[in-house]
Write a protein that holds these residues in place. Structure first.
Motif, PDB file in Angstrom:
ATOM      1  N   CYS A 158       0.844  -1.202   0.000  1.00  0.00           N
ATOM      2  CA  CYS A 158       0.000   0.000   0.000  1.00  0.00           C
ATOM      3  C   CYS A 158       0.879   1.252   0.000  1.00  0.00           C
ATOM      4  CB  CYS A 158      -0.900  -0.003   1.229  1.00  0.00           C
ATOM      5  SG  CYS A 158      -1.960   1.451   1.332  1.00  0.00           S
TER       6      CYS A 158
ATOM      7  N   HIS B 123       0.156   4.072   1.165  1.00  0.00           N
ATOM      8  CA  HIS B 123      -0.038   4.936   2.327  1.00  0.00           C
ATOM      9  C   HIS B 123       1.079   4.691   3.329  1.00  0.00           C
ATOM     10  CE1 HIS B 123      -2.477   6.095   6.111  1.00  0.00           C
ATOM     11  NE2 HIS B 123      -1.944   7.188   5.581  1.00  0.00           N
ATOM     12  N   LEU B 124       0.995   3.592   4.074  1.00  0.00           N
ATOM     13  CA  LEU B 124       2.020   3.313   5.076  1.00  0.00           C
ATOM     14  C   LEU B 124       2.646   1.934   4.920  1.00  0.00           C
ATOM     15  CD1 LEU B 124       0.460   4.975   8.248  1.00  0.00           C
ATOM     16  CD2 LEU B 124       2.231   5.881   6.748  1.00  0.00           C
ATOM     17  N   GLY B 125       2.432   1.305   3.774  1.00  0.00           N
ATOM     18  CA  GLY B 125       3.178   0.094   3.459  1.00  0.00           C
ATOM     19  C   GLY B 125       2.573  -1.221   3.881  1.00  0.00           C
ATOM     20  N   CYS B 126       1.312  -1.270   4.257  1.00  0.00           N
ATOM     21  CA  CYS B 126       0.689  -2.559   4.564  1.00  0.00           C
ATOM     22  C   CYS B 126       0.482  -3.340   3.262  1.00  0.00           C
ATOM     23  CB  CYS B 126      -0.660  -2.346   5.253  1.00  0.00           C
ATOM     24  SG  CYS B 126      -0.505  -1.597   6.877  1.00  0.00           S
TER      25      CYS B 126
ATOM     26  N   CYS C  65      -6.872  -2.342   1.584  1.00  0.00           N
ATOM     27  CA  CYS C  65      -5.755  -2.312   2.527  1.00  0.00           C
ATOM     28  C   CYS C  65      -6.344  -2.464   3.929  1.00  0.00           C
ATOM     29  CB  CYS C  65      -4.973  -1.008   2.410  1.00  0.00           C
ATOM     30  SG  CYS C  65      -3.618  -0.967   3.603  1.00  0.00           S
TER      31      CYS C  65
ATOM     32  N   CYS D 184      -5.138  -1.909   6.793  1.00  0.00           N
ATOM     33  CA  CYS D 184      -4.656  -0.996   7.840  1.00  0.00           C
ATOM     34  C   CYS D 184      -5.553   0.222   8.021  1.00  0.00           C
ATOM     35  CB  CYS D 184      -3.223  -0.576   7.555  1.00  0.00           C
ATOM     36  SG  CYS D 184      -2.068  -1.966   7.718  1.00  0.00           S
ATOM     37  N   HIS D 185      -5.890   0.905   6.924  1.00  0.00           N
ATOM     38  CA  HIS D 185      -6.699   2.123   7.043  1.00  0.00           C
ATOM     39  C   HIS D 185      -7.794   2.154   5.977  1.00  0.00           C
ATOM     40  CE1 HIS D 185      -2.515   3.029   8.392  1.00  0.00           C
ATOM     41  NE2 HIS D 185      -3.177   3.329   9.489  1.00  0.00           N
ATOM     42  N   ALA D 186      -8.179   0.981   5.494  1.00  0.00           N
ATOM     43  CA  ALA D 186      -9.288   0.839   4.543  1.00  0.00           C
ATOM     44  C   ALA D 186      -9.058   1.566   3.221  1.00  0.00           C
ATOM     45  CB  ALA D 186     -10.604   1.265   5.183  1.00  0.00           C
ATOM     46  N   GLY D 187      -7.822   1.691   2.809  1.00  0.00           N
ATOM     47  CA  GLY D 187      -7.579   2.209   1.462  1.00  0.00           C
ATOM     48  C   GLY D 187      -8.060   1.184   0.446  1.00  0.00           C
TER      49      GLY D 187
ATOM     50  N   PRO E 166      -6.890   6.781   2.321  1.00  0.00           N
ATOM     51  CA  PRO E 166      -5.728   7.670   2.397  1.00  0.00           C
ATOM     52  C   PRO E 166      -4.567   7.411   1.435  1.00  0.00           C
ATOM     53  CG  PRO E 166      -5.694   6.102   4.203  1.00  0.00           C
ATOM     54  CD  PRO E 166      -6.978   5.870   3.459  1.00  0.00           C
ATOM     55  N   PRO E 167      -4.493   6.302   0.689  1.00  0.00           N
ATOM     56  CA  PRO E 167      -3.309   6.114  -0.162  1.00  0.00           C
ATOM     57  C   PRO E 167      -3.129   7.283  -1.144  1.00  0.00           C
ATOM     58  CG  PRO E 167      -4.494   4.064  -0.004  1.00  0.00           C
ATOM     59  CD  PRO E 167      -5.374   5.119   0.615  1.00  0.00           C
TER      60      PRO E 167
HETATM   61  S1  FES Z   1      -1.395   1.593   4.953  1.00  0.00           S
HETATM   62 FE1  FES Z   1      -2.864   1.178   3.450  1.00  0.00          FE
HETATM   63  S2  FES Z   1      -4.410   2.615   3.813  1.00  0.00           S
HETATM   64 FE2  FES Z   1      -2.931   3.063   5.307  1.00  0.00          FE
END
Ligand code: FES
Length: 139
Positions: free
Chosen positions: A84, A86-89, A102, A104-107, A119-120
Motif C-alpha cells: 500500500c 499509504h504506510l506500506g501494509c 488495505c 490498515c486504514h481501509a484504502g 488515504p493512499p
Molecule cells: S497503509 Fe494502506 S491505507 Fe494506510
C-alpha cells in the motif's frame, strides 16, 4: 612474571569475547540495514498461467517485497506491487468486489491499482511482465 602472563592471557580472552559479541550483535543489524542484494533486486519470478484464474489474484514475493498478479474478469493480466502506498501494509484481493482493500486504514484500489478511496496518495506500482508458453514472467 606469572601475574604478567596471566594478565596477557586474560586480555586475549577478553578481546576474543568482545570480538565474538560484536559479530553476534553486529551481523543481524548489518543484514537488517544493508540494501537488498543484487540477485534479489534483479530477480525474475515465473508463475504458471493456470495459477491466476479469471477474477482471481496470485500473491508472490518479488524483489524482497510482496507483489500480486490479477486476471481481470475479461482475461487481462495485471502485475502490481501489493504494498500500500499509504504506510506500506500489504493489500488484500477482494474477489467479490474485484478490487484491493488495505486492511490498515481501509484504502481501496481498483484491479489496475488505481486509488478508489481512503488515504493512499498514489496507485499501486505496476510491475513489468511477459506471458509465453503458459508461463508468466514478472520482472
Ligand atoms: S497503509 Fe494502506 S491505507 Fe494506510
Amino acid at each position: 612474571m606469572v601475574n604478567e602472563e596471566r594478565r596477557k592471557f586474560l586480555g586475549i580472552c577478553l578481546g576474543g569475547i568482545t570480538a565474538s559479541a560484536a559479530v553476534v550483535v553486529g551481523y543481524p543489524v548489518y543484514r537488517y540495514l544493508a540494501p537488498l542484494q543484487k540477485e534479489h533486486a534483479a530477480g525474475k519470478v515465473v508463475i504458471p498461467e493456470q495459477e491466476v484464474p479469471a477474477g482471481g489474484a496470485r500473491f508472490f514475493e518479488y524483489a524482497g517485497s510482496t507483489a500480486v498478479l490479477v486476471r481481470k474478469q475479461g482475461g487481462d493480466l495485471v502485475a502490481l506491487s501489493a504494498v500500500c502506498t499509504h504506510l506500506g501494509c500489504i493489500v488484500q484481493w477482494e474477489k467479490e468486489k474485484q478490487d484491493f482493500l488495505c486492511p490498515c486504514h481501509a484504502g481501496r484500489f481498483s484491479s489496475e491499482g488505481v486509488v478508489i478511496s481512503g488515504p493512499p496518495p498514489k496507485p499501486l506500482a505496476k510491475l513489468p511482465f511477459v506471458v509465453a508458453n503458459g508461463v508468466i514472467t514478472v520482472g
